[in-house]
Design an enzyme around this catalytic site. Sequence first.
Site, PDB file in Angstrom:
ATOM      1  N   GLY A  85      -2.195   7.400  15.515  1.00 33.32           N
ATOM      2  CA  GLY A  85      -2.360   5.975  16.074  1.00 33.32           C
ATOM      3  C   GLY A  85      -1.064   5.502  16.783  1.00 33.32           C
ATOM      4  O   GLY A  85       0.142   6.046  16.562  1.00 33.32           O
ATOM      5  N   ALA A 124      -5.278   6.150   7.311  1.00 32.19           N
ATOM      6  CA  ALA A 124      -3.982   5.615   6.934  1.00 32.19           C
ATOM      7  C   ALA A 124      -3.391   4.963   8.201  1.00 32.19           C
ATOM      8  O   ALA A 124      -2.235   4.281   8.083  1.00 32.19           O
ATOM      9  CB  ALA A 124      -3.245   6.704   6.511  1.00 32.19           C
ATOM     10  N   ASP A 129      -6.993  -1.679   7.134  1.00 31.57           N
ATOM     11  CA  ASP A 129      -8.194  -2.151   6.761  1.00 31.57           C
ATOM     12  C   ASP A 129      -9.203  -2.139   7.793  1.00 31.57           C
ATOM     13  O   ASP A 129     -10.202  -2.149   7.827  1.00 31.57           O
ATOM     14  CB  ASP A 129      -8.060  -3.343   6.232  1.00 31.57           C
ATOM     15  CG  ASP A 129      -6.918  -3.486   4.831  1.00 31.57           C
ATOM     16  OD1 ASP A 129      -7.295  -3.041   3.954  1.00 31.57           O
ATOM     17  OD2 ASP A 129      -5.906  -4.056   5.090  1.00 31.57           O
ATOM     18  N   ALA A 156       2.803   0.747  -5.072  1.00 29.96           N
ATOM     19  CA  ALA A 156       3.861   1.514  -5.364  1.00 29.96           C
ATOM     20  C   ALA A 156       5.234   0.851  -5.326  1.00 29.96           C
ATOM     21  O   ALA A 156       6.153   0.838  -6.293  1.00 29.96           O
ATOM     22  CB  ALA A 156       3.682   2.960  -4.812  1.00 29.96           C
ATOM     23  N   HIS A 181      -3.379  -4.821   3.748  1.00 26.11           N
ATOM     24  CA  HIS A 181      -2.256  -4.026   3.774  1.00 26.11           C
ATOM     25  C   HIS A 181      -1.441  -4.726   4.800  1.00 26.11           C
ATOM     26  O   HIS A 181      -1.308  -4.326   5.987  1.00 26.11           O
ATOM     27  CB  HIS A 181      -2.547  -2.481   4.185  1.00 26.11           C
ATOM     28  CG  HIS A 181      -1.066  -1.684   4.530  1.00 26.11           C
ATOM     29  ND1 HIS A 181      -0.179  -1.746   3.473  1.00 26.11           N
ATOM     30  CD2 HIS A 181      -0.792  -0.902   5.497  1.00 26.11           C
ATOM     31  CE1 HIS A 181       0.853  -1.095   3.993  1.00 26.11           C
ATOM     32  NE2 HIS A 181       0.512  -0.565   4.883  1.00 26.11           N
TER      33      HIS A 181
END
Length: 328
Positions: A85, A124, A129, A156, A181
């Site tokens: 992307g 990813a 989303d 994380a 995200h």
Amino acid sequence: MTSTKQHKKVILVGDGAVGSSYAFALVNQGIAQELGIIEIPQLHEKAVGDALDLSHALAFTSPKKIYAAQYSDCADADLVVITAGAPQKPGETRLDLVGKNLAINKSIVTQVVESGFKGIFLVAANPVDVLTYSTWKFSGFPKERVIGSGTSLDSARFRQALAEKLDVDARSVHAYIMGEHGDSEFAVWSHANIAGVNLEEFLKDTQNVQEAELIELFEGVRDAAYTIINKKGATYYGIAVALARITKAILDDENAVLPLSVFQEGQYGVENVFIGQPAVVGAHGIIRPVNIPLNDAETQKMQASAKELQAIIDEAWKNPEFQEASKN
């Protein structure tokens, strides 16, 4: 799988900073026995070079077949990981990438499905989303077999930030970031704990940390990508290891609970979007969501985050090209 192969096969689509770091993580951790790397034609030689370079590490790790792949190689893959992307530039939000990356995603997913692929998609590329949703729409796959990295990296970061603040091992910190995200994500403070001790109680017993410090800590987590992008141009190591962790959970059928982009069917009053929440994941994809009982404020944040994503999706799907390509 209908193939006669007896090993685990991953196809990576996108050999940029995130993709190549992910491939390196797979090699280092001995995950999967076959890794094919797909790039656009003008970057095919880079994929060839990376495959060769990575293969030189195998004598130090574990056997693996690594090569520059074509879309036809997806046919018997267990997992297709999409990192391809347009990258996020300084000053851009992840949602600013929608227009560019939806078109790229449509092309990738169409070619993967045409190969006869029957495995699991792991997405990813950002905005993750939205692109997980588009992968589901363009593939026609069951929602359980389309997974986004979601808030795995954010969680994380949150655990590490709390660990540094409290001077404990991050592996003993249990805390989640949920929602998009991106900018509308939120911390699930109500269930954050240290080795089973509620965070609020842990703070009482150990040290005096003010609420303002915790707010600042979360803001640092939320804005971490912007900080890193402004300093070095891109983020890739953290997300690469997060993807490797998700990959291992799928290929080893772990039934691990990880915070991922999960399709919503009414939980938290949210429907028809993929958004970050914990879920049980294994060899068949998402086994089930883990619906943490959020408090009222957190539920409102989840709904607000989903509303932002839904608005982006609704606007994007005004494009007749995307409507025609949708199979779900």
